[in-house]
Write a protein that holds these residues in place. Structure first.
Motif, PDB file in Angstrom:
ATOM      1  N   PHE A 188     -28.358 106.493  17.479  1.00 13.16           N
ATOM      2  CA  PHE A 188     -27.420 106.855  16.413  1.00 13.16           C
ATOM      3  C   PHE A 188     -26.292 107.701  16.991  1.00 13.16           C
ATOM      4  CE2 PHE A 188     -31.080 105.805  13.805  1.00 13.16           C
ATOM      5  CZ  PHE A 188     -30.465 105.087  12.793  1.00 13.16           C
ATOM      6  N   MET A 189     -25.078 107.391  16.548  1.00  6.64           N
ATOM      7  CA  MET A 189     -23.906 108.127  17.020  1.00  6.64           C
ATOM      8  C   MET A 189     -22.768 107.969  16.026  1.00  6.64           C
ATOM      9  SD  MET A 189     -22.597 105.559  20.069  1.00  6.64           S
ATOM     10  CE  MET A 189     -24.190 105.304  20.811  1.00  6.64           C
ATOM     11  N   ASP A 190     -21.768 108.789  16.203  1.00  8.70           N
ATOM     12  CA  ASP A 190     -20.575 108.685  15.368  1.00  8.70           C
ATOM     13  C   ASP A 190     -19.362 108.215  16.175  1.00  8.70           C
ATOM     14  OD1 ASP A 190     -20.083 110.933  16.884  1.00  8.70           O
ATOM     15  OD2 ASP A 190     -19.692 112.260  15.189  1.00  8.70           O
ATOM     16  N   ASN A 191     -19.580 107.866  17.423  1.00  8.58           N
ATOM     17  CA  ASN A 191     -18.512 107.443  18.319  1.00  8.58           C
ATOM     18  C   ASN A 191     -18.207 105.961  18.085  1.00  8.58           C
ATOM     19  OD1 ASN A 191     -17.020 106.494  20.535  1.00  8.58           O
ATOM     20  ND2 ASN A 191     -17.858 108.071  21.876  1.00  8.58           N
ATOM     21  N   LYS A 192     -17.111 105.688  17.386  1.00  4.06           N
ATOM     22  CA  LYS A 192     -16.775 104.313  17.021  1.00  4.06           C
ATOM     23  C   LYS A 192     -16.480 103.445  18.241  1.00  4.06           C
ATOM     24  CE  LYS A 192     -14.982 105.519  12.487  1.00  4.06           C
ATOM     25  NZ  LYS A 192     -13.831 105.543  11.594  1.00  4.06           N
ATOM     26  N   VAL A 193     -15.900 104.012  19.276  1.00  2.00           N
ATOM     27  CA  VAL A 193     -15.610 103.247  20.491  1.00  2.00           C
ATOM     28  C   VAL A 193     -16.913 102.796  21.144  1.00  2.00           C
ATOM     29  CG1 VAL A 193     -14.595 103.363  22.802  1.00  2.00           C
ATOM     30  CG2 VAL A 193     -13.390 104.383  20.874  1.00  2.00           C
ATOM     31  N   ALA A 194     -17.885 103.698  21.259  1.00  5.35           N
ATOM     32  CA  ALA A 194     -19.174 103.355  21.857  1.00  5.35           C
ATOM     33  C   ALA A 194     -19.909 102.322  21.005  1.00  5.35           C
ATOM     34  CB  ALA A 194     -20.030 104.604  22.033  1.00  5.35           C
ATOM     35  N   LEU A 195     -19.833 102.445  19.694  1.00  2.00           N
ATOM     36  CA  LEU A 195     -20.463 101.463  18.809  1.00  2.00           C
ATOM     37  C   LEU A 195     -19.825 100.086  18.983  1.00  2.00           C
ATOM     38  CD1 LEU A 195     -20.846 103.687  15.636  1.00  2.00           C
ATOM     39  CD2 LEU A 195     -22.729 102.718  16.984  1.00  2.00           C
ATOM     40  N   ARG A 196     -18.513 100.048  19.086  1.00  2.00           N
ATOM     41  CA  ARG A 196     -17.833  98.763  19.301  1.00  2.00           C
ATOM     42  C   ARG A 196     -18.218  98.158  20.652  1.00  2.00           C
ATOM     43  NH1 ARG A 196     -13.210 101.467  16.665  1.00  2.00           N
ATOM     44  NH2 ARG A 196     -13.084 100.578  14.580  1.00  2.00           N
ATOM     45  N   LEU A 197     -18.377  98.993  21.687  1.00  2.00           N
ATOM     46  CA  LEU A 197     -18.818  98.502  22.991  1.00  2.00           C
ATOM     47  C   LEU A 197     -20.224  97.921  22.905  1.00  2.00           C
ATOM     48  CD1 LEU A 197     -17.517 101.339  25.354  1.00  2.00           C
ATOM     49  CD2 LEU A 197     -16.722  98.961  25.257  1.00  2.00           C
ATOM     50  N   ALA A 198     -21.085  98.575  22.131  1.00  2.00           N
ATOM     51  CA  ALA A 198     -22.443  98.064  21.951  1.00  2.00           C
ATOM     52  C   ALA A 198     -22.416  96.697  21.280  1.00  2.00           C
ATOM     53  CB  ALA A 198     -23.282  99.050  21.132  1.00  2.00           C
ATOM     54  N   VAL A 199     -21.606  96.537  20.243  1.00  2.00           N
ATOM     55  CA  VAL A 199     -21.494  95.251  19.551  1.00  2.00           C
ATOM     56  C   VAL A 199     -20.950  94.187  20.509  1.00  2.00           C
ATOM     57  CG1 VAL A 199     -20.264  94.001  17.727  1.00  2.00           C
ATOM     58  CG2 VAL A 199     -21.256  96.245  17.250  1.00  2.00           C
ATOM     59  N   ALA A 200     -19.995  94.554  21.337  1.00  2.00           N
ATOM     60  CA  ALA A 200     -19.406  93.597  22.277  1.00  2.00           C
ATOM     61  C   ALA A 200     -20.427  93.101  23.305  1.00  2.00           C
ATOM     62  CB  ALA A 200     -18.212  94.227  22.991  1.00  2.00           C
ATOM     63  N   ARG A 201     -21.457  93.898  23.583  1.00  2.00           N
ATOM     64  CA  ARG A 201     -22.474  93.510  24.564  1.00  2.00           C
ATOM     65  C   ARG A 201     -23.562  92.614  23.982  1.00  2.00           C
ATOM     66  NH1 ARG A 201     -24.379  98.469  28.166  1.00  2.00           N
ATOM     67  NH2 ARG A 201     -25.649  96.772  28.969  1.00  2.00           N
ATOM     68  N   LEU A 202     -23.585  92.471  22.663  1.00  2.00           N
ATOM     69  CA  LEU A 202     -24.614  91.631  22.039  1.00  2.00           C
ATOM     70  C   LEU A 202     -24.327  90.155  22.287  1.00  2.00           C
ATOM     71  CD1 LEU A 202     -25.053  93.390  18.588  1.00  2.00           C
ATOM     72  CD2 LEU A 202     -26.669  93.401  20.501  1.00  2.00           C
ATOM     73  N   ASN A 203     -25.354  89.421  22.666  1.00  2.00           N
ATOM     74  CA  ASN A 203     -25.260  87.981  22.857  1.00  2.00           C
ATOM     75  C   ASN A 203     -26.470  87.336  22.204  1.00  2.00           C
ATOM     76  OD1 ASN A 203     -22.931  87.804  24.594  1.00  2.00           O
ATOM     77  ND2 ASN A 203     -24.186  88.814  26.135  1.00  2.00           N
ATOM     78  N   TYR A 204     -26.279  86.151  21.659  1.00  2.00           N
ATOM     79  CA  TYR A 204     -27.394  85.412  21.093  1.00  2.00           C
ATOM     80  C   TYR A 204     -28.290  84.928  22.222  1.00  2.00           C
ATOM     81  CZ  TYR A 204     -30.130  81.738  18.997  1.00  2.00           C
ATOM     82  OH  TYR A 204     -31.173  80.955  18.597  1.00  2.00           O
ATOM     83  N   ARG A 205     -29.585  85.129  22.060  1.00  2.00           N
ATOM     84  CA  ARG A 205     -30.562  84.622  23.024  1.00  2.00           C
ATOM     85  C   ARG A 205     -31.640  83.883  22.242  1.00  2.00           C
ATOM     86  NH1 ARG A 205     -31.408  89.677  27.173  1.00  2.00           N
ATOM     87  NH2 ARG A 205     -29.258  89.751  27.864  1.00  2.00           N
ATOM     88  N   ALA A 206     -31.724  82.587  22.488  1.00  2.00           N
ATOM     89  CA  ALA A 206     -32.738  81.792  21.804  1.00  2.00           C
ATOM     90  C   ALA A 206     -34.114  82.191  22.294  1.00  2.00           C
ATOM     91  CB  ALA A 206     -32.498  80.315  22.062  1.00  2.00           C
ATOM     92  N   ASN A 207     -35.074  82.175  21.409  1.00  2.00           N
ATOM     93  CA  ASN A 207     -36.450  82.472  21.779  1.00  2.00           C
ATOM     94  C   ASN A 207     -37.040  81.213  22.402  1.00  2.00           C
ATOM     95  OD1 ASN A 207     -39.048  83.328  22.075  1.00  2.00           O
ATOM     96  ND2 ASN A 207     -39.438  83.666  19.905  1.00  2.00           N
TER      97      ASN A 207
END
Length: 81
Positions: free
Chosen positions: A22-41
């Motif tokens: 949990f954080m309030d840093n919007k830049v860090a949150l956006r970076l986290a979202v940018a690192r998400l990729n779909y991975r099929a099971n």
């Protein structure tokens, strides 16, 4: 997000590592979202009901509802064999 809000971006695969807090840093949150990729099971276990990593962790933590659900599903599959 408001001034006093905090948020977390999480992934059951662990692909965003330390950013899953949990954080309030919007830049860090956006970076986290940018690192998400779909991975099929790609792992299939036909002897057991499918289970996400999140549910596995809930069971490990002793979540009675998750334990009861998967115990019932496992017994149902055994009975069908």
């Amino acid at each position: 997000m408001g001034n006093k809000d905090i948020a977390a971006i999480t992934s059951s695969s662990g692909q965003i590592g330390f950013l899953q807090q949990f954080m309030d840093n919007k830049v860090a949150l956006r970076l986290a979202v940018a690192r998400l990729n779909y991975r099929a099971n790609t792992k299939m276990d036909m002897d057991n009901p499918p289970m996400s990593e999140y549910i596995a962790l809930k069971i490990r933590e002793g979540d009675e509802q998750a334990i009861t659900y998967y115990a019932h599903k496992s017994c149902s599959r055994i009975a069908l064999k």
